[in-house]
Design a protein around this motif. Structure first.
Motif, PDB file in Angstrom:
ATOM      1  N   SER A  88     -30.866  16.375 -70.794  1.00 12.25           N
ATOM      2  CA  SER A  88     -29.660  17.471 -69.767  1.00 12.25           C
ATOM      3  C   SER A  88     -28.906  16.192 -69.272  1.00 12.25           C
ATOM      4  O   SER A  88     -28.837  17.396 -67.841  1.00 12.25           O
ATOM      5  N   PRO A  89     -27.899  15.825 -69.275  1.00 12.88           N
ATOM      6  CA  PRO A  89     -27.770  15.584 -67.844  1.00 12.88           C
ATOM      7  C   PRO A  89     -26.158  16.706 -67.291  1.00 12.88           C
ATOM      8  O   PRO A  89     -25.462  17.571 -68.126  1.00 12.88           O
ATOM      9  N   THR A  90     -26.341  16.375 -65.746  1.00 14.53           N
ATOM     10  CA  THR A  90     -26.099  17.548 -65.285  1.00 14.53           C
ATOM     11  C   THR A  90     -23.973  16.488 -64.084  1.00 14.53           C
ATOM     12  O   THR A  90     -24.386  15.102 -64.375  1.00 14.53           O
ATOM     13  N   VAL A  91     -23.488  16.616 -63.725  1.00 21.85           N
ATOM     14  CA  VAL A  91     -22.224  16.585 -63.405  1.00 21.85           C
ATOM     15  C   VAL A  91     -22.378  15.049 -62.869  1.00 21.85           C
ATOM     16  O   VAL A  91     -22.011  13.904 -61.861  1.00 21.85           O
ATOM     17  N   PRO A  92     -23.382  15.039 -61.428  1.00 21.96           N
ATOM     18  CA  PRO A  92     -24.202  14.308 -60.568  1.00 21.96           C
ATOM     19  C   PRO A  92     -24.804  13.279 -61.759  1.00 21.96           C
ATOM     20  O   PRO A  92     -24.233  11.688 -61.430  1.00 21.96           O
ATOM     21  N   ASN A  93     -25.212  13.199 -63.000  1.00 26.80           N
ATOM     22  CA  ASN A  93     -25.587  12.450 -63.235  1.00 26.80           C
ATOM     23  C   ASN A  93     -25.034  11.563 -63.974  1.00 26.80           C
ATOM     24  O   ASN A  93     -25.263  10.355 -64.985  1.00 26.80           O
ATOM     25  N   LEU A 111     -21.527  11.831 -63.367  1.00 23.97           N
ATOM     26  CA  LEU A 111     -20.961  10.271 -62.733  1.00 23.97           C
ATOM     27  C   LEU A 111     -21.673   8.949 -61.966  1.00 23.97           C
ATOM     28  O   LEU A 111     -20.970   7.874 -61.740  1.00 23.97           O
ATOM     29  N   ALA A 112     -22.901   9.364 -62.296  1.00 26.52           N
ATOM     30  CA  ALA A 112     -23.724   8.053 -61.639  1.00 26.52           C
ATOM     31  C   ALA A 112     -23.668   7.180 -62.434  1.00 26.52           C
ATOM     32  O   ALA A 112     -23.718   5.685 -62.393  1.00 26.52           O
ATOM     33  N   THR A 168     -19.776  16.592 -49.080  1.00 25.80           N
ATOM     34  CA  THR A 168     -18.581  16.315 -49.648  1.00 25.80           C
ATOM     35  C   THR A 168     -18.808  16.792 -51.332  1.00 25.80           C
ATOM     36  O   THR A 168     -18.006  16.790 -51.541  1.00 25.80           O
ATOM     37  N   GLY A 169     -20.136  15.803 -51.760  1.00 25.47           N
ATOM     38  CA  GLY A 169     -20.138  15.611 -53.282  1.00 25.47           C
ATOM     39  C   GLY A 169     -20.449  17.537 -53.803  1.00 25.47           C
ATOM     40  O   GLY A 169     -20.013  17.430 -54.783  1.00 25.47           O
ATOM     41  N   PHE A 170     -21.368  17.978 -52.984  1.00 26.85           N
ATOM     42  CA  PHE A 170     -22.289  18.954 -53.113  1.00 26.85           C
ATOM     43  C   PHE A 170     -21.219  20.203 -52.765  1.00 26.85           C
ATOM     44  O   PHE A 170     -21.210  20.819 -53.826  1.00 26.85           O
ATOM     45  N   ILE A 171     -20.520  19.828 -51.817  1.00 31.25           N
ATOM     46  CA  ILE A 171     -19.314  21.345 -51.818  1.00 31.25           C
ATOM     47  C   ILE A 171     -18.325  21.394 -52.885  1.00 31.25           C
ATOM     48  O   ILE A 171     -17.732  22.337 -53.531  1.00 31.25           O
ATOM     49  N   ASN A 172     -17.615  19.463 -53.231  1.00 26.19           N
ATOM     50  CA  ASN A 172     -16.957  19.914 -54.604  1.00 26.19           C
ATOM     51  C   ASN A 172     -17.864  20.415 -56.030  1.00 26.19           C
ATOM     52  O   ASN A 172     -16.719  20.711 -56.499  1.00 26.19           O
ATOM     53  N   MET A 173     -18.603  19.963 -56.441  1.00 21.25           N
ATOM     54  CA  MET A 173     -19.463  20.530 -57.339  1.00 21.25           C
ATOM     55  C   MET A 173     -19.506  22.691 -57.586  1.00 21.25           C
ATOM     56  O   MET A 173     -19.322  22.755 -58.589  1.00 21.25           O
ATOM     57  N   ASN A 174     -19.094  22.728 -56.244  1.00 24.11           N
ATOM     58  CA  ASN A 174     -18.948  24.562 -56.411  1.00 24.11           C
ATOM     59  C   ASN A 174     -18.523  24.683 -55.113  1.00 24.11           C
ATOM     60  O   ASN A 174     -18.704  25.693 -54.337  1.00 24.11           O
ATOM     61  N   PHE A 175     -16.901  23.999 -55.223  1.00 25.50           N
ATOM     62  CA  PHE A 175     -15.476  24.640 -54.101  1.00 25.50           C
ATOM     63  C   PHE A 175     -15.670  26.172 -54.009  1.00 25.50           C
ATOM     64  O   PHE A 175     -15.334  26.343 -52.992  1.00 25.50           O
ATOM     65  N   GLU A 176     -15.366  26.770 -55.146  1.00 25.63           N
ATOM     66  CA  GLU A 176     -15.002  27.829 -55.203  1.00 25.63           C
ATOM     67  C   GLU A 176     -15.980  29.091 -54.619  1.00 25.63           C
ATOM     68  O   GLU A 176     -15.568  29.868 -54.108  1.00 25.63           O
ATOM     69  N   GLU A 198     -33.963  27.194 -64.889  1.00 25.14           N
ATOM     70  CA  GLU A 198     -32.960  27.353 -66.081  1.00 25.14           C
ATOM     71  C   GLU A 198     -31.795  27.242 -66.730  1.00 25.14           C
ATOM     72  O   GLU A 198     -30.470  26.514 -66.641  1.00 25.14           O
ATOM     73  N   LYS A 199     -31.112  27.196 -64.771  1.00 30.75           N
ATOM     74  CA  LYS A 199     -30.145  27.079 -64.602  1.00 30.75           C
ATOM     75  C   LYS A 199     -29.584  25.389 -63.646  1.00 30.75           C
ATOM     76  O   LYS A 199     -28.514  25.645 -62.549  1.00 30.75           O
ATOM     77  N   ASP A 200     -30.878  25.200 -63.602  1.00 30.37           N
ATOM     78  CA  ASP A 200     -29.789  23.972 -62.990  1.00 30.37           C
ATOM     79  C   ASP A 200     -29.601  23.003 -62.702  1.00 30.37           C
ATOM     80  O   ASP A 200     -29.035  22.945 -63.743  1.00 30.37           O
ATOM     81  N   ASP A 201     -28.103  22.725 -61.985  1.00 31.36           N
ATOM     82  CA  ASP A 201     -27.151  22.482 -62.058  1.00 31.36           C
ATOM     83  C   ASP A 201     -26.940  20.840 -61.678  1.00 31.36           C
ATOM     84  O   ASP A 201     -26.329  19.922 -61.334  1.00 31.36           O
ATOM     85  N   ILE A 202     -28.662  20.805 -61.211  1.00 35.33           N
ATOM     86  CA  ILE A 202     -28.216  18.630 -60.879  1.00 35.33           C
ATOM     87  C   ILE A 202     -29.645  18.284 -61.439  1.00 35.33           C
ATOM     88  O   ILE A 202     -29.421  16.796 -61.778  1.00 35.33           O
ATOM     89  N   SER A 203     -30.937  18.780 -61.889  1.00 32.66           N
ATOM     90  CA  SER A 203     -31.596  18.159 -62.912  1.00 32.66           C
ATOM     91  C   SER A 203     -31.787  18.781 -63.628  1.00 32.66           C
ATOM     92  O   SER A 203     -32.818  20.104 -64.303  1.00 32.66           O
TER      93      SER A 203
END
Length: 428
Positions: free
Chosen positions: A223-228, A230-231, A266-274, A357-362
């Motif tokens: 279940s790769p997320t946005v940070p995964n 990117l890496a 900066t990366g953390f904030i950009n993930m949920n900027f709004e 259930e809603k983890d967007d990092i791991s």
């Protein structure tokens, strides 16, 4: 150059921050004619938001003393019981006399389980786990890894990489007297599993009674997320050439090569900027309306969230390569100082995994992968829990953690208590 530019920008903002502080204080004075007008409150709120966004956030205080147990206050003394240049092992020492009075027992009768919280070394300070610590303090002896900001460690102290991290974890587990239950929150999952694997293969009597992994990238392919993504999308050289910078003077770690905390933030904030923009807009409105409770809640969260630390170049890049690009632990290819890491050697350390259930990092499945890797563990020593309705931070903090996750973890530790003590007694 980027690090120096950020520091110069921060210094250049000091006069403007001072002006904002003067403005908000003046406009909130009962003697100011505009203090009770909409325009005055709005101007003061704007100055407050500006000050909070441009402030330098140092390492937060723990602020966990006293705690309340059975309606009685119990003081907490925080002491370092093990120390090396890149980490201190902190013990939250509860006043035993006060604790005994609260429980209506004798101090000598108190023998609570010991839990080692391995905090993430991924940008934020260990104080991010304040809520985790507070949940365990009433009925556990709590220890936590307090990783040192790399920009504060002189270069003469040498390097610190993923292998060093594994060594530190193993040494800290052994430094805690008696039986230990280890909890790895997020990033530490792979190195903690590696440390326990090595201890198990060596028959180390200090190996823990149980290990719990919470939202950890044991296998980032699941279940790769946005940070995964990117890496994996960018080559190793991109991270090396674009994200590593030199610490400037006058920091003690001047000339050390690091992954700066402000880039991670900066990366953390950009993930949920709004979401962050919306949070600050609400903060502004709360200040205008005079809703002090909501404004303080916002401040408390961002005082922690905006406080970040640097990581050493070698630790960050090795983690990117081994954990997120080549998935060495998950593939059975991880090596520690030339020695293969074999999770299947773990036969008597109970394993629990916790995911959101809603983890967007791991993502779901990344932490559960530990069960397949620990093939030598019987089913009776394994437990998995997926918490409905929570994201990454909800796995180890917040109401759902306190009311649903923490009780499950404590029950798991109680169920497998005595195992670590038996190992140490046998070895003695």
């Amino acid at each position: 150059m980027l690090y120096s530019f950020v520091e110069l920008t921060r210094a250049a903002m000091l006069p403007w921050r001072a002006a904002a502080n003067v403005t908000r204080r003046a406009l909130r004075s009962p003697f100011h004619p505009a203090s009770d007008t909409l325009a005055g409150r709005a101007a003061a709120a704007a100055a407050d938001v500006f000050e909070s966004l441009t402030r330098y956030y140092g390492k937060p205080e723990w602020g966990v003393s006293p705690i309340e147990i059975e309606g009685e206050p119990v003081d907490i003394a925080i002491e370092s019981v093990w120390s090396k240049p890149f980490c201190d092992l902190l013990h939250f020492d509860r006043d035993r006399d006060q604790l005994a009075r609260a429980r209506k027992t004798k101090p000598g009768a108190i023998d609570d389980p010991k839990v080692l919280l391995v905090a993430p070394m991924s940008g934020h300070h260990a104080t991010l786990l304040r809520g985790t610590v507070e949940a365990f303090l009433p009925d556990h002896e709590v220890y936590i890894t307090d990783w040192t900001d790399a920009r504060m460690v002189p270069v003469i102290e040498g390097r610190f990489d993923l292998d060093d991290y594994v060594d530190y974890v193993r040494e800290m587990i052994a430094a805690i007297p008696g039986e230990v239950h280890v909890v790895a929150v997020c990033q530490p999952g792979p190195p903690v599993l590696a440390a326990v694997s090595l201890m198990a293969e060596d028959g180390d009597p200090a190996r823990p009674a149980s290990m719990t992994f919470m939202g950890s990238p044991i296998d980032a392919r699941e279940s790769p997320t946005v940070p995964n993504k990117l890496a994996e999308e960018r080559p190793y050289s991109w991270f090396e050439n674009n994200l590593i910078h030199t610490v400037p003077a006058p920091y003690p770690g001047a000339m050390r090569r690091v992954y700066p905390g402000f880039l991670q933030l900066t990366g953390f904030i950009n993930m949920n900027f709004e979401r962050h923009v919306d949070a600050h807009y609400k903060f502004f409105n709360h200040l205008v309306e005079g809703d002090g409770d909501s404004a303080e809640k916002h401040r408390g969260f961002y005082d922690e969230y905006l406080s970040v630390m640097d990581l050493t170049e070698e630790f960050y890049l090795q983690t990117i390569r081994d954990v997120f690009q080549e998935h060495r632990l998950a593939r059975g290819e991880m090596v520690h100082r030339g020695r293969p890491v074999r999770p299947e050697a773990i036969a008597d350390v109970a394993l629990m995994t916790v995911e959101g259930e809603k983890d967007d990092i791991s993502g779901i499945g990344q932490t559960q992968a530990a069960h397949a890797l620990c093939a030598g563990l019987p089913d009776a020593l394994q437990e998995d829990h997926v918490q409905d309705g929570v994201g990454h931070y909800g796995v180890f903090n917040g109401r759902r953690f306190r009311e649903e996750i923490a009780p499950r973890m404590k029950a798991f530790m109680r169920k497998h208590a005595g195992r670590g003590s038996a190992k140490k007694k046998k070895a003695a």
